[in-house]
Structure formats: structure tokens, C-alpha cells
Design a protein around this motif. Structure first.
Motif, PDB file in Angstrom:
ATOM      1  N   GLU B   5       0.792  -1.052   0.215  1.00 35.56           N
ATOM      2  CA  GLU B   5       0.057  -0.245  -0.620  1.00 35.56           C
ATOM      3  C   GLU B   5       1.073   1.345   0.581  1.00 35.56           C
ATOM      4  O   GLU B   5       1.921   1.257   0.519  1.00 35.56           O
ATOM      5  N   THR B   7       1.060   5.363   0.504  1.00 37.72           N
ATOM      6  CA  THR B   7       0.318   6.402   0.595  1.00 37.72           C
ATOM      7  C   THR B   7       0.198   7.943   0.053  1.00 37.72           C
ATOM      8  O   THR B   7       1.905   7.881   0.832  1.00 37.72           O
ATOM      9  N   VAL B   9       0.601  12.074  -0.162  1.00 36.00           N
ATOM     10  CA  VAL B   9      -0.086  12.821   0.282  1.00 36.00           C
ATOM     11  C   VAL B   9       0.019  14.442  -0.972  1.00 36.00           C
ATOM     12  O   VAL B   9       1.181  14.303  -1.410  1.00 36.00           O
ATOM     13  N   ARG B  46      -6.997  16.404   5.175  1.00 33.70           N
ATOM     14  CA  ARG B  46      -6.717  16.531   6.460  1.00 33.70           C
ATOM     15  C   ARG B  46      -5.785  17.032   6.812  1.00 33.70           C
ATOM     16  O   ARG B  46      -4.438  18.012   6.159  1.00 33.70           O
ATOM     17  N   LEU B  48      -2.568  18.859   8.298  1.00 33.15           N
ATOM     18  CA  LEU B  48      -0.993  18.455   8.517  1.00 33.15           C
ATOM     19  C   LEU B  48      -0.901  18.340   9.912  1.00 33.15           C
ATOM     20  O   LEU B  48      -0.815  19.992  10.292  1.00 33.15           O
ATOM     21  N   ALA B  49       0.291  17.843  10.826  1.00 34.02           N
ATOM     22  CA  ALA B  49       1.020  18.292  12.019  1.00 34.02           C
ATOM     23  C   ALA B  49       1.636  18.482  11.692  1.00 34.02           C
ATOM     24  O   ALA B  49       1.714  20.270  12.625  1.00 34.02           O
ATOM     25  N   TYR B  50       2.738  19.201  10.950  1.00 36.14           N
ATOM     26  CA  TYR B  50       2.528  20.448  10.238  1.00 36.14           C
ATOM     27  C   TYR B  50       3.375  20.968   9.077  1.00 36.14           C
ATOM     28  O   TYR B  50       3.068  20.319   8.303  1.00 36.14           O
ATOM     29  N   ILE B  52       4.012  21.315   5.311  1.00 39.72           N
ATOM     30  CA  ILE B  52       4.940  20.856   3.759  1.00 39.72           C
ATOM     31  C   ILE B  52       4.704  21.928   2.782  1.00 39.72           C
ATOM     32  O   ILE B  52       3.739  21.684   3.098  1.00 39.72           O
ATOM     33  N   TYR B  60      -5.159  13.283   1.504  1.00 43.54           N
ATOM     34  CA  TYR B  60      -4.661  11.860   2.330  1.00 43.54           C
ATOM     35  C   TYR B  60      -5.252  10.747   1.387  1.00 43.54           C
ATOM     36  O   TYR B  60      -6.108  11.096   1.195  1.00 43.54           O
ATOM     37  N   THR B  62      -5.086   6.295  -0.498  1.00 47.17           N
ATOM     38  CA  THR B  62      -3.494   4.722  -0.484  1.00 47.17           C
ATOM     39  C   THR B  62      -4.270   4.594  -1.236  1.00 47.17           C
ATOM     40  O   THR B  62      -5.322   4.187  -1.590  1.00 47.17           O
ATOM     41  N   TYR B  64      -4.065   0.772  -3.557  1.00 41.95           N
ATOM     42  CA  TYR B  64      -2.920  -0.648  -2.851  1.00 41.95           C
ATOM     43  C   TYR B  64      -3.327  -1.844  -4.445  1.00 41.95           C
ATOM     44  O   TYR B  64      -3.921  -1.317  -5.033  1.00 41.95           O
ATOM     45  N   ARG B  88       4.403  13.720  -0.035  1.00 39.55           N
ATOM     46  CA  ARG B  88       4.744  12.714   0.705  1.00 39.55           C
ATOM     47  C   ARG B  88       3.838  11.638  -0.116  1.00 39.55           C
ATOM     48  O   ARG B  88       3.423  11.662  -0.125  1.00 39.55           O
ATOM     49  N   PHE B  89       5.187  10.393   0.700  1.00 37.38           N
ATOM     50  CA  PHE B  89       4.695   9.760   0.239  1.00 37.38           C
ATOM     51  C   PHE B  89       5.098   8.352   0.966  1.00 37.38           C
ATOM     52  O   PHE B  89       6.519   8.504   1.702  1.00 37.38           O
ATOM     53  N   LEU B  90       4.431   7.610   0.847  1.00 35.70           N
ATOM     54  CA  LEU B  90       4.971   5.999   2.016  1.00 35.70           C
ATOM     55  C   LEU B  90       4.524   5.090   1.480  1.00 35.70           C
ATOM     56  O   LEU B  90       3.410   5.029   1.748  1.00 35.70           O
ATOM     57  N   VAL B  92       4.168   0.403   2.339  1.00 43.65           N
ATOM     58  CA  VAL B  92       4.400  -0.706   2.905  1.00 43.65           C
ATOM     59  C   VAL B  92       3.917  -1.503   2.441  1.00 43.65           C
ATOM     60  O   VAL B  92       2.676  -1.605   1.875  1.00 43.65           O
TER      61      VAL B  92
END
Lengths: 143, 163
Positions: B5, B7, B9, B46, B48-50, B52, B60, B62, B64, B88-90, B92
């Protein structure tokens, strides 16, 4: 002698000192390993590795220290072990919020009560969430 | 084979169409790399917590997918790196090995449907809440105005007594 050890005789903080006499009101013991009395006359419970013995000793010491200071010990249960359906997901910042401080630092398992495995999963999930800006690395207002 | 997956942003200013466009491009890249795209989960915007790139919000998404030939992850990440609208991307690795592609595809389609449903509900709820908030703001304003008026009147009355 050892077989009739009171439930509150050893573990826990001994608040009020009323654990003796076999009443069910004794403070909760940290580990339930059967009845026990004073150290000297405890029945050997099979072979124990050197490491396990050292760990047991350290635990005993910690318990004694806590007792002296007047604190009390309560068995913490890993919430993920207790409730197997609650998954750990890095995409769910609300669920992870509980395991970081207000400044965004990881809360150690010694406080949160997680078992090693779930603490590890939580820590990875939090680090992933930080990368995606779902959780802060540090609070915006801190420092 | 393995299921992954990713995810990512997306900038908040990108329109819904731009976002779907990006998703189709992601799918195209995956298919060319021999991977099987399963579903896209749009989690909406959403905070962002900080910040960017000076953005305070992000969308966001995701994706699959099943990586059959082992090139899928590299290709999707290459695309996302090039894409300027992606903040950003990640990626997993999902637990478990998938053996039956078709079966997983059917499951994914079902999941996609459920998620779309939920997203619609969420959107409706958010719109409703927004409406309520607007309503409450109006109410507050009315109340404030009434209160100010009453206070002024009371004060005037008191001053009248002194005279």
C-alpha cells in the motif's frame, strides 16, 4: 509455612498492612505465581536460567523499593493483547495520539503498559505517521 | 506475490478531477510495471501536523496493489517523486502473501465499494456539520446583538434613575 502464604503478604504495596490472615482483600499482586511466603522457604519451581534469575531479582528489588517509597504496583495489561481486534494503523492518528506525549514524544511501554511486541508496532506506526504529517515530530508550540 | 500500500499526500489545491487524474496515472504506471492495482482509498483533506511546503492541509490517498514482477514499488515511487503535486508518500508491505489474484481483485472491488459509501456518508455528514456551524454562528451573532442592545437599554434605565 510457605503453602499458606497470605495473598497480600509479599507483592503490592501493603497499604494499610491488612493483607495478612488470608483475607481476599490483599492488594493485587504483580504476578500470580501461586502461594508464597518468605523467600527462604519457597519451594523451587524447576530450573531457572541465570538471566531469568537475575531478572527476578531485579523485579524483587524494584518491588521492595516501591514498597519503601509508599508507591504501589499494579499489573498493567497491554491493551492490544487484551483486545485483539484493535489493530495498529499508521493512517489513524487518533488511535496513536494516546501513545505520544503532548509534545509528540513516544510514551515508553513502562508507562503505557504495552507488551514489547505491541510497543514495537506502535513505535513504527507513530514514526510512519510522522513522516506523512499525521502526527507531529514535536509540538508546534514546544520550545 | 506481495501486496503493498502506498499512501501519498496531495497538495490541497489540487481539484477532485486532478486527483482522479493522478490516480489513473498511478494505475497506468503500475500496470506497465506488471503490477495489479487493487483500489484507491481517498481519505479526504486532513490538517497536516506540520507545514509541508507552506501547506497546512493535504489530501490523503492510499493505493493498494499487488506487485507481480517486483517492479511496481520502484515505478510508483518514481512517478510520485516526479509529480509536483505530491507532498509525501510512504509505501508499506501488507502482511500476508497473496496467491489468488482474481479472488483478491474481487475482494478489493467490494472494499472499494464499501469505502466509497463511507466516504459519501462522511462528506454528507461534514456538509451537515458545516451547515450547523454556520447556523450557530448566525445564532451567536443574533444573541450578541440582543445582549448588547439589552445592556445598553438597562444602562440607560439606571442613568435615568439617578437623575
Amino acid at each position: 509455612m510457605s503453602e499458606t502464604g497470605a495473598p497480600g503478604g509479599f507483592g503490592g504495596g501493603g497499604f494499610g498492612g491488612g493483607g495478612f490472615g488470608g483475607g481476599p482483600r490483599g492488594p493485587r499482586r504483580e504476578f500470580d505465581r501461586g502461594p508464597r511466603g518468605r523467600d527462604g522457604d519457597r519451594e523451587p519451581r524447576g530450573p531457572m536460567s541465570v538471566k531469568a534469575r537475575l531478572r527476578a531479582k531485579a523485579r524483587k528489588k524494584a518491588r521492595k523499593a516501591a514498597k519503601k517509597k509508599g508507591g504501589f504496583l499494579r499489573k498493567k495489561v497491554c491493551r492490544f493483547c487484551a483486545e485483539p481486534r484493535t489493530g495498529i494503523d499508521y493512517k489513524d492518528p487518533k488511535g496513536l495520539r494516546y501513545f505520544v506525549t503532548e509534545t509528540g514524544k513516544l510514551i515508553p511501554s513502562r508507562i503505557s503498559g504495552n507488551c514489547a511486541r505491541h510497543q514495537r508496532e506502535i513505535a513504527t506506526a507513530i514514526k510512519r505517521a510522522r513522516h506523512l504529517a499525521l502526527l507531529p515530530f514535536a509540538s508546534q508550540h514546544a520550545g | 506475490m506481495r501486496e503493498y500500500e502506498t499512501t501519498f499526500v496531495v497538495q490541497p489545491e489540487i481539484s477532485d478531477e486532478g486527483c482522479t487524474d493522478l490516480c489513473t496515472r498511478v494505475n497506468g504506471v503500475l500496470e506497465r510495471a506488471g503490477a495489479v492495482p487493487l483500489l484507491h482509498d481517498d481519505q479526504g483533506k486532513r490538517r497536516l501536523a506540520y507545514d509541508i511546503q507552506k501547506f497546512q492541509k493535504g489530501r490523503y490517498v492510499t493505493a493498494y496493489y499487488l506487485d507481480v514482477e517486483g517492479k511496481g514499488v520502484a515505478e510508483i515511487e518514481r512517478l510520485l517523486r516526479i509529480e509536483e503535486s505530491v507532498l509525501r508518500f510512504l509505501t508499506v508491505l501488507r502482511p500476508g502473501e497473496v496467491t489468488d489474484i482474481e479472488k483478491r481483485k474481487v475482494e478489493a472491488a467490494e472494499e472499494q465499494r464499501v469505502r466509497a459509501e463511507r466516504a459519501r456518508e462522511r462528506a454528507a455528514r461534514e456538509a451537515e456539520e458545516e451547515r450547523m456551524r454556520a447556523q450557530m454562528r448566525d445564532d451567536d451573532r443574533d444573541r450578541d446583538r440582543d445582549r448588547d442592545r439589552d445592556r445598553d437599554r438597562d444602562r440607560d434605565d439606571e442613568m435615568g434613575d439617578d437623575e
